[in-house]
Design a protein around this motif. Structure first.
Motif, PDB file in Angstrom:
ATOM      1  N   ASN A   1       0.823  -1.204   0.000  1.00  0.00           N
ATOM      2  CA  ASN A   1       0.000   0.000   0.000  1.00  0.00           C
ATOM      3  C   ASN A   1       0.860   1.258   0.000  1.00  0.00           C
ATOM      4  OD1 ASN A   1      -2.569  -1.335   0.156  1.00  0.00           O
ATOM      5  ND2 ASN A   1      -2.146  -1.769   2.306  1.00  0.00           N
ATOM      6  N   ILE A   2       0.350   2.295  -0.629  1.00  0.00           N
ATOM      7  CA  ILE A   2       0.990   3.608  -0.641  1.00  0.00           C
ATOM      8  C   ILE A   2       0.064   4.583   0.073  1.00  0.00           C
ATOM      9  CG2 ILE A   2       1.511   5.555  -2.171  1.00  0.00           C
ATOM     10  CD1 ILE A   2       2.730   3.563  -4.123  1.00  0.00           C
ATOM     11  N   TRP A   3       0.636   5.413   0.929  1.00  0.00           N
ATOM     12  CA  TRP A   3      -0.220   6.325   1.676  1.00  0.00           C
ATOM     13  C   TRP A   3       0.525   7.593   2.075  1.00  0.00           C
ATOM     14  CZ3 TRP A   3       1.442   7.560   6.579  1.00  0.00           C
ATOM     15  CH2 TRP A   3       2.331   6.669   7.191  1.00  0.00           C
ATOM     16  N   ALA A   4      -0.238   8.597   2.440  1.00  0.00           N
ATOM     17  CA  ALA A   4       0.314   9.841   2.960  1.00  0.00           C
ATOM     18  C   ALA A   4      -0.730  10.488   3.852  1.00  0.00           C
ATOM     19  CB  ALA A   4       0.700  10.792   1.823  1.00  0.00           C
ATOM     20  N   SER A   5      -0.253  11.237   4.821  1.00  0.00           N
ATOM     21  CA  SER A   5      -1.168  11.938   5.723  1.00  0.00           C
ATOM     22  C   SER A   5      -0.647  13.345   5.967  1.00  0.00           C
ATOM     23  CB  SER A   5      -1.278  11.191   7.063  1.00  0.00           C
ATOM     24  OG  SER A   5      -0.059  11.302   7.790  1.00  0.00           O
ATOM     25  N   LYS A   6      -1.416  14.112   6.703  1.00  0.00           N
ATOM     26  CA  LYS A   6      -1.013  15.480   7.017  1.00  0.00           C
ATOM     27  C   LYS A   6       0.261  15.487   7.843  1.00  0.00           C
ATOM     28  CE  LYS A   6      -3.032  19.823   8.659  1.00  0.00           C
ATOM     29  NZ  LYS A   6      -4.253  20.462   9.219  1.00  0.00           N
TER      30      LYS A   6
ATOM     31  N   THR B   1       4.459  12.394   4.609  1.00  0.00           N
ATOM     32  CA  THR B   1       4.226  11.956   3.232  1.00  0.00           C
ATOM     33  C   THR B   1       4.623  10.498   3.039  1.00  0.00           C
ATOM     34  OG1 THR B   1       6.439  12.660   2.526  1.00  0.00           O
ATOM     35  CG2 THR B   1       4.625  14.273   2.340  1.00  0.00           C
ATOM     36  N   ASN B   2       5.382   9.929   4.002  1.00  0.00           N
ATOM     37  CA  ASN B   2       5.767   8.512   3.951  1.00  0.00           C
ATOM     38  C   ASN B   2       6.499   8.163   2.645  1.00  0.00           C
ATOM     39  OD1 ASN B   2       5.675   5.823   5.101  1.00  0.00           O
ATOM     40  ND2 ASN B   2       4.105   5.302   3.603  1.00  0.00           N
ATOM     41  N   MET B   3       7.190   9.139   2.055  1.00  0.00           N
ATOM     42  CA  MET B   3       7.679   8.969   0.693  1.00  0.00           C
ATOM     43  C   MET B   3       8.765   7.907   0.557  1.00  0.00           C
ATOM     44  SD  MET B   3       6.613   9.815  -2.110  1.00  0.00           S
ATOM     45  CE  MET B   3       5.504  11.086  -1.519  1.00  0.00           C
ATOM     46  N   LYS B   4       9.628   7.765   1.536  1.00  0.00           N
ATOM     47  CA  LYS B   4      10.694   6.771   1.435  1.00  0.00           C
ATOM     48  C   LYS B   4      10.114   5.369   1.303  1.00  0.00           C
ATOM     49  CE  LYS B   4      14.959   5.213   3.659  1.00  0.00           C
ATOM     50  NZ  LYS B   4      15.875   5.406   4.820  1.00  0.00           N
ATOM     51  N   ARG B   5       9.154   5.044   2.155  1.00  0.00           N
ATOM     52  CA  ARG B   5       8.521   3.718   2.098  1.00  0.00           C
ATOM     53  C   ARG B   5       7.673   3.593   0.835  1.00  0.00           C
ATOM     54  NH1 ARG B   5       3.836   1.288   3.186  1.00  0.00           N
ATOM     55  NH2 ARG B   5       3.856  -0.841   4.018  1.00  0.00           N
ATOM     56  N   ASN B   6       6.979   4.669   0.455  1.00  0.00           N
ATOM     57  CA  ASN B   6       6.142   4.616  -0.742  1.00  0.00           C
ATOM     58  C   ASN B   6       6.955   4.289  -1.990  1.00  0.00           C
ATOM     59  OD1 ASN B   6       3.775   5.207   0.623  1.00  0.00           O
ATOM     60  ND2 ASN B   6       3.859   7.405   0.205  1.00  0.00           N
ATOM     61  N   MET B   7       8.150   4.867  -2.089  1.00  0.00           N
ATOM     62  CA  MET B   7       8.980   4.615  -3.268  1.00  0.00           C
ATOM     63  C   MET B   7       9.449   3.164  -3.306  1.00  0.00           C
ATOM     64  SD  MET B   7       8.711   7.367  -4.874  1.00  0.00           S
ATOM     65  CE  MET B   7       9.811   6.956  -6.236  1.00  0.00           C
ATOM     66  N   LYS B   8       9.643   2.543  -2.160  1.00  0.00           N
ATOM     67  CA  LYS B   8      10.012   1.125  -2.122  1.00  0.00           C
ATOM     68  C   LYS B   8       8.863   0.257  -2.637  1.00  0.00           C
ATOM     69  CE  LYS B   8      13.343   1.336   1.692  1.00  0.00           C
ATOM     70  NZ  LYS B   8      13.650   0.878   3.085  1.00  0.00           N
TER      71      LYS B   8
END
Length: 262
Positions: free
Chosen positions: A147-152, A155-162
């Motif tokens: 899953n890809i996610w972000a919140s206020k 942005t969780n971008m490091k994990r999202n890119m993985k």
């Protein structure tokens, strides 16, 4: 030729979920993948009426844009289902779409397609929403990557890119290298048993795809433990339902099947 990923978006244009999808578009393009976003809010999607014609009949009786959307998804090499959090779950428009994909759950046509659930929130509800999106992917017979996610708050971008990198690799990978989880294997066995017993209308699809004697929809790297547990679950559930269905033989497939009697 580039491969195509279809992203189903249950939020508004230029909202956080839409912008997060757009953020990954360049990365996908660099890896030979086109991203097509379907804005469900702009499509003619009408509520499911619960008539079950999609399961027991000849398809949905409602005439809207659903066939156009499902044809695009079925022809894609990868799927992203994206929705902002609405009251601890997906948006109403996304839920409307998912409700009308019951046939994909009974007679899966998305098998082997890499799948991602994506969501954003300004506060809470991510865990429940992402869990639901994963369930949807497994139910469709697709291959959830993560899953890809972000919140206020992040942005969780490091994990999202993985997760996105794994998704890209899976799209270019032969499905025989997929590693189905125990839940995926068990859900496959459950659907197989239901096709053999409760939902005879699904049986032709399962026979056509030669799934009735398989451990999974396609050859994949199933661990010995998952293979054994899947076989045991199939044996146990088939035994239980075969015995139970003896009491409902005349009702299965009829318009009265499934109705509660008080």
């Amino acid at each position: 030729m580039k491969k195509q990923v279809i992203a189903l978006l249950g939020g508004k244009r230029n909202g956080n979920t839409h912008n997060l999808l757009n953020h990954f578009q360049a990365r996908l393009n660099q890896n030979g993948i086109d991203l097509k976003i379907i804005h469900l809010n702009e499509m003619d999607l009408q509520d499911c009426q619960g008539c079950e014609n999609c399961v027991f009949g000849n398809g949905c009786a409602i005439k809207d844009d659903m066939p156009e959307i499902t044809n695009l998804v079925e022809g894609a090499e990868g799927i992203i289902v994206a929705s902002p959090v609405y009251n601890n779950n997906v948006s109403g428009k996304m839920k409307m779409f998912i409700d009308k994909t019951v046939k994909w759950a009974h007679s899966p046509t998305l098998t082997g397609k890499p799948y991602i659930g994506l969501s954003t929130t300004s506060s809470s509800g991510l865990d429940m929403t992402l869990k639901y999106l994963t369930i949807v992917g497994v139910n469709w017979g697709a291959h959830p990557i993560g899953n890809i996610w972000a919140s206020k708050r992040t942005t969780n971008m490091k994990r999202n890119m993985k997760v996105l990198s794994r998704f890209i690799s899976a799209i270019h990978q032969d499905p025989k290298y997929h590693r189905p989880t125990l839940n995926q294997v068990i859900q496959f066995q459950k659907k197989k048993v239901l096709a053999k017993t409760v939902f005879p209308n699904d049986l032709a699809h399962w026979e056509k795809n030669h799934w009735l004697d398989k451990a999974y929809y396609y050859e994949a790297k199933i661990t010995p433990f998952n293979r054994v547990m899947g076989s045991f679950f199939h044996w146990m559930l088939l035994k239980i339902l075969t015995k139970a269905m003896k009491n409902y033989t005349t009702e299965v497939g009829s318009k009265d099947y499934g109705k509660l009697v008080y």
